[in-house]
Design a protein around this motif. Structure first.
Motif, PDB file in Angstrom:
ATOM      1  N   VAL A  92      24.450  22.925  27.462  1.00  0.00           N
ATOM      2  CA  VAL A  92      25.798  23.614  27.759  1.00  0.00           C
ATOM      3  C   VAL A  92      26.518  23.896  26.330  1.00  0.00           C
ATOM      4  O   VAL A  92      27.385  24.782  26.221  1.00  0.00           O
ATOM      5  N   ASP A  93      26.327  23.152  25.308  1.00  0.00           N
ATOM      6  CA  ASP A  93      27.041  23.484  24.129  1.00  0.00           C
ATOM      7  C   ASP A  93      26.366  23.931  22.886  1.00  0.00           C
ATOM      8  O   ASP A  93      26.615  23.663  21.780  1.00  0.00           O
ATOM      9  N   LYS A  94      25.160  24.650  23.108  1.00  0.00           N
ATOM     10  CA  LYS A  94      24.128  24.985  22.375  1.00  0.00           C
ATOM     11  C   LYS A  94      24.477  26.591  22.233  1.00  0.00           C
ATOM     12  O   LYS A  94      24.659  27.144  23.246  1.00  0.00           O
ATOM     13  N   PRO A  95      24.285  27.271  21.006  1.00  0.00           N
ATOM     14  CA  PRO A  95      24.616  28.588  20.923  1.00  0.00           C
ATOM     15  C   PRO A  95      23.967  29.589  21.868  1.00  0.00           C
ATOM     16  O   PRO A  95      24.388  30.601  22.318  1.00  0.00           O
ATOM     17  N   ASP A  96      22.689  29.278  22.210  1.00  0.00           N
ATOM     18  CA  ASP A  96      21.809  29.964  22.945  1.00  0.00           C
ATOM     19  C   ASP A  96      21.344  29.137  24.359  1.00  0.00           C
ATOM     20  O   ASP A  96      20.422  29.195  24.672  1.00  0.00           O
ATOM     21  N   GLY A  97      22.416  28.351  24.677  1.00  0.00           N
ATOM     22  CA  GLY A  97      22.155  27.404  25.754  1.00  0.00           C
ATOM     23  C   GLY A  97      22.475  27.988  27.216  1.00  0.00           C
ATOM     24  O   GLY A  97      21.638  27.660  28.170  1.00  0.00           O
ATOM     25  N   LEU A  98      23.310  28.993  27.313  1.00  0.00           N
ATOM     26  CA  LEU A  98      23.686  29.564  28.646  1.00  0.00           C
ATOM     27  C   LEU A  98      23.651  30.984  28.666  1.00  0.00           C
ATOM     28  O   LEU A  98      23.826  31.643  27.806  1.00  0.00           O
ATOM     29  N   ALA A  99      23.457  31.497  30.090  1.00  0.00           N
ATOM     30  CA  ALA A  99      23.367  33.009  30.444  1.00  0.00           C
ATOM     31  C   ALA A  99      24.313  32.839  31.618  1.00  0.00           C
ATOM     32  O   ALA A  99      23.984  32.076  32.675  1.00  0.00           O
ATOM     33  N   VAL A 100      25.264  33.766  31.856  1.00  0.00           N
ATOM     34  CA  VAL A 100      26.185  33.705  32.976  1.00  0.00           C
ATOM     35  C   VAL A 100      25.989  35.196  33.457  1.00  0.00           C
ATOM     36  O   VAL A 100      26.564  36.109  32.528  1.00  0.00           O
ATOM     37  N   PHE A 101      25.931  35.405  34.775  1.00  0.00           N
ATOM     38  CA  PHE A 101      26.059  36.946  35.347  1.00  0.00           C
ATOM     39  C   PHE A 101      27.473  36.796  35.760  1.00  0.00           C
ATOM     40  O   PHE A 101      28.179  36.059  36.516  1.00  0.00           O
ATOM     41  N   GLY A 102      28.177  37.876  35.253  1.00  0.00           N
ATOM     42  CA  GLY A 102      29.632  38.331  35.746  1.00  0.00           C
ATOM     43  C   GLY A 102      29.618  39.432  36.686  1.00  0.00           C
ATOM     44  O   GLY A 102      28.979  40.396  36.299  1.00  0.00           O
ATOM     45  N   ILE A 103      29.636  39.232  37.899  1.00  0.00           N
ATOM     46  CA  ILE A 103      29.754  40.273  38.915  1.00  0.00           C
ATOM     47  C   ILE A 103      31.287  40.415  39.452  1.00  0.00           C
ATOM     48  O   ILE A 103      31.966  39.539  40.184  1.00  0.00           O
ATOM     49  N   PHE A 104      31.767  41.614  39.310  1.00  0.00           N
ATOM     50  CA  PHE A 104      33.099  42.149  39.872  1.00  0.00           C
ATOM     51  C   PHE A 104      33.149  42.201  41.277  1.00  0.00           C
ATOM     52  O   PHE A 104      32.124  42.864  41.903  1.00  0.00           O
ATOM     53  N   LEU A 105      34.226  41.591  42.084  1.00  0.00           N
ATOM     54  CA  LEU A 105      34.248  42.060  43.361  1.00  0.00           C
ATOM     55  C   LEU A 105      35.456  42.859  43.732  1.00  0.00           C
ATOM     56  O   LEU A 105      36.247  42.972  42.890  1.00  0.00           O
ATOM     57  N   LYS A 106      35.197  43.898  44.612  1.00  0.00           N
ATOM     58  CA  LYS A 106      36.115  45.093  44.887  1.00  0.00           C
ATOM     59  C   LYS A 106      36.503  44.774  46.561  1.00  0.00           C
ATOM     60  O   LYS A 106      35.194  44.516  47.419  1.00  0.00           O
ATOM     61  N   ILE A 107      37.516  45.399  46.831  1.00  0.00           N
ATOM     62  CA  ILE A 107      37.832  45.131  48.404  1.00  0.00           C
ATOM     63  C   ILE A 107      37.170  46.354  49.112  1.00  0.00           C
ATOM     64  O   ILE A 107      37.047  47.734  48.610  1.00  0.00           O
ATOM     65  N   SER A 108      36.524  46.051  50.373  1.00  0.00           N
ATOM     66  CA  SER A 108      36.007  47.082  51.119  1.00  0.00           C
ATOM     67  C   SER A 108      36.325  46.762  52.384  1.00  0.00           C
ATOM     68  O   SER A 108      36.801  45.580  52.804  1.00  0.00           O
ATOM     69  N   ASP A 109      36.160  47.789  53.448  1.00  0.00           N
ATOM     70  CA  ASP A 109      36.674  47.214  54.893  1.00  0.00           C
ATOM     71  C   ASP A 109      35.351  46.404  55.660  1.00  0.00           C
ATOM     72  O   ASP A 109      35.539  45.982  56.466  1.00  0.00           O
ATOM     73  N   LYS A 110      34.019  46.472  54.993  1.00  0.00           N
ATOM     74  CA  LYS A 110      33.108  45.594  55.519  1.00  0.00           C
ATOM     75  C   LYS A 110      33.119  44.318  54.758  1.00  0.00           C
ATOM     76  O   LYS A 110      33.142  44.227  53.517  1.00  0.00           O
ATOM     77  N   PRO A 111      32.788  42.860  55.323  1.00  0.00           N
ATOM     78  CA  PRO A 111      32.609  41.869  54.541  1.00  0.00           C
ATOM     79  C   PRO A 111      31.259  42.010  53.930  1.00  0.00           C
ATOM     80  O   PRO A 111      30.170  42.869  54.182  1.00  0.00           O
ATOM     81  N   HIS A 112      31.115  41.210  52.946  1.00  0.00           N
ATOM     82  CA  HIS A 112      29.768  41.157  52.038  1.00  0.00           C
ATOM     83  C   HIS A 112      28.960  39.976  52.794  1.00  0.00           C
ATOM     84  O   HIS A 112      29.283  38.941  52.788  1.00  0.00           O
ATOM     85  N   GLN A 113      27.756  40.483  53.167  1.00  0.00           N
ATOM     86  CA  GLN A 113      26.938  39.712  54.216  1.00  0.00           C
ATOM     87  C   GLN A 113      26.435  38.564  53.353  1.00  0.00           C
ATOM     88  O   GLN A 113      26.335  37.488  53.933  1.00  0.00           O
ATOM     89  N   GLY A 114      25.987  38.730  52.170  1.00  0.00           N
ATOM     90  CA  GLY A 114      25.581  37.484  51.343  1.00  0.00           C
ATOM     91  C   GLY A 114      26.658  36.435  51.356  1.00  0.00           C
ATOM     92  O   GLY A 114      26.510  35.190  51.301  1.00  0.00           O
ATOM     93  N   LEU A 115      27.822  36.891  50.929  1.00  0.00           N
ATOM     94  CA  LEU A 115      29.091  35.920  50.690  1.00  0.00           C
ATOM     95  C   LEU A 115      29.364  35.313  52.130  1.00  0.00           C
ATOM     96  O   LEU A 115      30.103  34.356  52.211  1.00  0.00           O
ATOM     97  N   LYS A 116      29.022  36.005  53.140  1.00  0.00           N
ATOM     98  CA  LYS A 116      29.589  35.573  54.627  1.00  0.00           C
ATOM     99  C   LYS A 116      29.186  34.281  54.855  1.00  0.00           C
ATOM    100  O   LYS A 116      29.699  33.660  55.498  1.00  0.00           O
ATOM    101  N   SER A 117      27.973  33.903  54.492  1.00  0.00           N
ATOM    102  CA  SER A 117      27.387  32.590  54.913  1.00  0.00           C
ATOM    103  C   SER A 117      28.271  31.553  54.151  1.00  0.00           C
ATOM    104  O   SER A 117      28.327  30.324  54.591  1.00  0.00           O
ATOM    105  N   LEU A 118      28.824  32.068  53.049  1.00  0.00           N
ATOM    106  CA  LEU A 118      29.857  30.871  52.439  1.00  0.00           C
ATOM    107  C   LEU A 118      31.261  31.050  52.898  1.00  0.00           C
ATOM    108  O   LEU A 118      31.986  30.254  53.454  1.00  0.00           O
TER     109      LEU A 118
END
Ligand SMILES: Cc1cc(=S)c(O)co1
Ligand SMILES: [Zn+2]
Length: 260
Positions: A133-159
Motif C-alpha cells: 500500500v505504501d510502495k511507489p509501484d504497490g497499487l493499481a486502481v481502475f477508475g470507472i465513471f458512472l453516468k445516469i441512464s433509465d436502465k439499472p446497471h445489472q452488475g451493480l444491481k446485485s449490490l
C-alpha cells in the motif's frame, strides 16, 4: 485525533494536518484533460489484460465513508502501464448528494455522479495489500465513471438491491450467488488514461498507478438513491454523500492515453 471525513471541519482541505503527503507531488484525483494526454503506443503493444474470477460469497460492508466489497478469489490484471501481475483486493465507490457531483477524477472539469474504484496490489513484488500500500509501484486502481441512464446497471444491481442490509456503519453481508467483478467493467477497456498518483483517502499513499477508463458504466437514478441512503454511523446518522476528494494539480506528471 479527529477522524478524517468529508465535512467542513474534517474534509479534504484539513487532511494535510495529519497526512502531510496530501501536499505531495503525485496526489489523486486529477482533472483529466484528454488533449493534454500523450498517446503512448507502448500501452497497446502490451494490452491491459483482466482475468477476474467469480467470488463464491463476496463480502459487502459499510466502513462508514463508502461501501466496499472485499475480494478473496484470485482476480488479476496485467499489461498496459503495469509491470507484473496485480491482484484485486477490494472495490468501492465515491458519489455525490446530487447527480451534478460525486466523481473524484473529472473530465475537462466535468464531474460524474459517481466513480467506482477497483483496487489491486502488485502481487508479483509484494506478499499482501498491506505491504504494497505504501510502495511507489504497490497499487493499481481502475477508475470507472458512472453516468445516469433509465436502465439499472445489472452488475451493480446485485449490490444496490441489498445496500439496505449494510445501511449502518460496520454492517456487512455476503453476496450469495457467484459474483464476478468483471461485470462492473465498461465494454471497452482498451481506451483509458493512466498516470502515477495516490490513494484519494487518508493515508493518501503515493503508491497508485491509476487507470481511468474513457467509457462510463450506466446506472439508474434509483441505484444512485440506494447509495445515498447509506449512513455514516448507526441509525439516525448522516447519509454517506459527497465522499469525494476534489482534483489536485497534475504538476510535472505525464498523463498518458491508450488511444488517439
Ligand atoms: C485503498 C483505497 C483506495 C482508494 S481510491 C480509496 O478511496 C480507499 O482506499
Ligand atoms: Zn477510492
Amino acid at each position: 485525533m479527529a477522524t478524517w471525513g468529508y465535512g467542513n471541519d474534517n474534509g479534504p482541505a484539513t487532511w494535510v494536518k495529519s497526512f502531510p503527503v496530501a501536499a505531495g507531488t503525485r496526489q489523486s484525483p486529477i482533472d483529466i484533460v484528454p488533449t493534454a494526454a500523450k498517446c503512448d503506443t507502448k500501452l497497446t503493444e502490451n494490452p491491459l489484460t483482466v482475468n477476474y474470477s467469480p467470488e463464491p460469497a463476496m463480502e459487502l460492508c459499510n466502513p462508514g465513508l463508502s461501501v466496499k466489497a472485499n475480494i478473496k478469489s484470485k482476480s488479476v490484471i496485467k499489461g498496459g502501464p503495469l509491470e507484473g501481475e496485480y491482484k484485486l483486493e477490494q472495490f468501492h465507490l465515491h458519489w455525490g448528494s446530487a447527480d451534478k457531483q460525486g466523481s473524484e477524477h473529472t473530465l475537462n472539469g466535468k464531474m460524474f455522479p459517481a466513480e467506482l474504484h477497483l483496487v489491486h496490489y502488485n502481487a508479483t513484488k509484494y506478499s499482501s495489500f498491506g505491504e504494497a500500500v505504501d510502495k511507489p509501484d504497490g497499487l493499481a486502481v481502475f477508475g470507472i465513471f458512472l453516468k445516469i441512464s433509465d436502465k439499472p446497471h445489472q452488475g451493480l444491481k446485485s449490490l444496490t438491491d441489498v445496500l439496505s442490509e449494510v445501511q449502518y456503519k460496520d454492517k456487512s453481508i455476503n453476496i450469495k450467488q457467484e459474483y464476478n467483478p468483471v461485470c462492473l467493467l465498461p465494454d471497452n477497456i482498451n481506451k483509458y488514461w493512466t498516470y502515477l498518483g495516490s490513494l484519494t483517502t487518508p493515508p493518501l499513499c503515493e503508491s497508485v498507478t491509476w487507470i481511468v477508463f474513457e467509457e462510463p458504466i450506466e446506472v439508474s437514478e434509483d441505484q444512485m438513491k440506494a447509495f445515498r441512503a447509506l449512513c455514516c454511523g448507526e441509525c439516525g446518522s448522516a447519509p454517506i454523500v459527497d465522499n469525494y476528494r476534489p482534483p489536485l494539480p497534475l504538476g510535472n506528471r505525464q498523463l498518458r492515453a491508450s488511444f488517439q
